[in-house]
Write an enzyme that holds these catalytic residues in place. Structure first.
Site, PDB file in Angstrom:
ATOM      1  N   ASP A  14       0.825  -1.211   0.000  1.00 28.20           N
ATOM      2  CA  ASP A  14       0.000   0.000   0.000  1.00 28.20           C
ATOM      3  C   ASP A  14       0.858   1.260   0.000  1.00 28.20           C
ATOM      4  OD1 ASP A  14      -2.010  -1.945   0.438  1.00 28.20           O
ATOM      5  OD2 ASP A  14      -1.881  -1.638   2.609  1.00 28.20           O
ATOM      6  N   ASN A 156     -17.383  -6.797  -1.101  1.00 26.03           N
ATOM      7  CA  ASN A 156     -16.687  -6.210   0.041  1.00 26.03           C
ATOM      8  C   ASN A 156     -16.730  -4.695   0.077  1.00 26.03           C
ATOM      9  OD1 ASN A 156     -16.051  -8.842   0.487  1.00 26.03           O
ATOM     10  ND2 ASN A 156     -13.830  -8.566   0.465  1.00 26.03           N
ATOM     11  N   GLU A 193     -11.384  -0.799  -4.477  1.00 24.14           N
ATOM     12  CA  GLU A 193     -10.710  -0.182  -3.332  1.00 24.14           C
ATOM     13  C   GLU A 193      -9.501   0.609  -3.815  1.00 24.14           C
ATOM     14  OE1 GLU A 193      -9.586  -3.453  -0.822  1.00 24.14           O
ATOM     15  OE2 GLU A 193      -7.812  -3.946  -2.012  1.00 24.14           O
ATOM     16  N   ARG A 290       4.517  -8.453  -0.280  1.00 24.57           N
ATOM     17  CA  ARG A 290       4.168  -7.389  -1.214  1.00 24.57           C
ATOM     18  C   ARG A 290       5.195  -6.269  -1.063  1.00 24.57           C
ATOM     19  NH1 ARG A 290      -2.016  -6.186   0.077  1.00 24.57           N
ATOM     20  NH2 ARG A 290      -1.159  -6.354   2.183  1.00 24.57           N
TER      21      ARG A 290
END
Length: 319
Positions: A14, A156, A193, A290
């Site tokens: 992120d 979601n 998202e 990640r």
């Protein structure tokens, strides 16, 4: 044009980079999901070796005590603002975590040495799972975009947009900007998202992420004419296909949660994360694989961005 070291920063999902004057600031979700950290440098390359400074740590209990996700640091009306999501526990309710969004403020000149305080929950009309708040200034007004569960929509999360009256307060009724509708947005999980804005020529773009957070994760794109009313959904155009997806050839999987900046020469840079393997190694909450990546991208003759493919790992950079 050089190739960025890949990974650019390891074990940072992120990712978010703010370019403010002559300074670059980097933040991301840390593997422990327990706080907010900042790196600072005068060049993009310098962020790789910059020492992370933790400016806030989660409390031991309460609504902000677990799973600090997707932080972004912005400059809003002469104040530093950290937007992030936090949960009261690691428990699922109806198949989802219970994250809510927060804004943490710093009024000092230096965000690394200043006092971060006045943490406000961002209240939305739907008191449901919400995360991935991002800020932009457009048409002389301050805006917030985010992802949130809509009980009336299967899946979601959907994308929302609202004007801000201050850094933590939504003004008026939010716009339901986008819901998962295409197969690639519902692959493994129905998700829209991680919105991120980009202005180029006469258009405002919103990139976002969709699908399950494995090799099916990918990026979609919406756009609107620069002068159009952003609170009118029919002014927005949503592309029917993803614009940035996994590359089996390059062994880069699940690109997403992007943002945008420019290098020291003003060239456009895409910031994102991927894994170098399919699936997940154990529990997704404790899989730190990640990594933050950077790549240059181009613009097509029709005014649309061309992100290409996520490049293979090289660990060094070439002139």
């Amino acid at each position: 044009m050089k190739t960025w070291p890949n990974p650019f920063i390891t074990q940072r999902a992120d990712p978010f980079i703010l370019h403010c004057g002559q300074d670059y600031y980097f933040t991301a979700s840390v593997p422990e999901y327990d706080g907010l950290e900042i790196r600072h440098a005068n060049t993009l390359e310098g962020l790789r070796e910059a020492k992370p400074v933790t400016v806030w740590h989660k409390p031991d209990s309460g609504p902000l005590s677990q799973l600090i996700w997707a932080p972004e640091m912005h400059r809003v009306d002469d104040r530093w603002v950290f937007y992030f999501a936090a949960a009261p526990s690691r428990d699922y309710v109806d198949g989802l975590f219970q994250h809510r969004m927060y804004a943490l403020l710093c009024e000092d000149a230096d965000p690394l040495k200043g006092r971060w305080h006045s943490c406000h929950q961002i209240i939305t009309p739907l008191d449901t799972f919400s995360l991935d708040a991002t800020y932009c200034q457009h048409q002389g007004r301050n805006w917030l975009l985010w992802a949130q569960k809509n009980p009336a929509v299967p899946g979601n999360s959907c994308l929302y947009l609202a004007e801000l009256s201050n850094p933590w307060t939504i003004k008026g009724q939010p716009l339901l900007l986008s819901c998962p509708e295409y197969a690639w947005e519902k692959a493994g999980a129905s998700v829209n998202e991680a919105p991120s804005t980009l202005i180029h020529n006469n258009r405002l773009f919103v990139a976002y992420s969709a699908g399950a957070t494995d090799e099916r994760y990918c990026m979609g794109l919406l756009w609107i004419d620069i002068d159009a009313d952003p609170l009118q959904r029919n002014n927005w155009i949503k592309l029917a296909n993803p614009v940035f997806s996994s590359s089996w050839e390059n062994k880069q999987f699940g690109p997403g949660h992007c943002c945008f900046t420019v290098d020291e020469r003003g060239r456009d840079v895409l910031i994102y994360h991927t894994r170098n393997h399919t699936g997940m190694k154990g529990d997704a909450l404790i899989d730190p694989s990640r990594h933050t990546r950077l790549k240059y991208f181009n613009w097509r003759a029709d005014g649309m961005p061309d992100f290409g493919l996520p490049p293979a790992e090289n660990h060094t950079h070439k002139p």
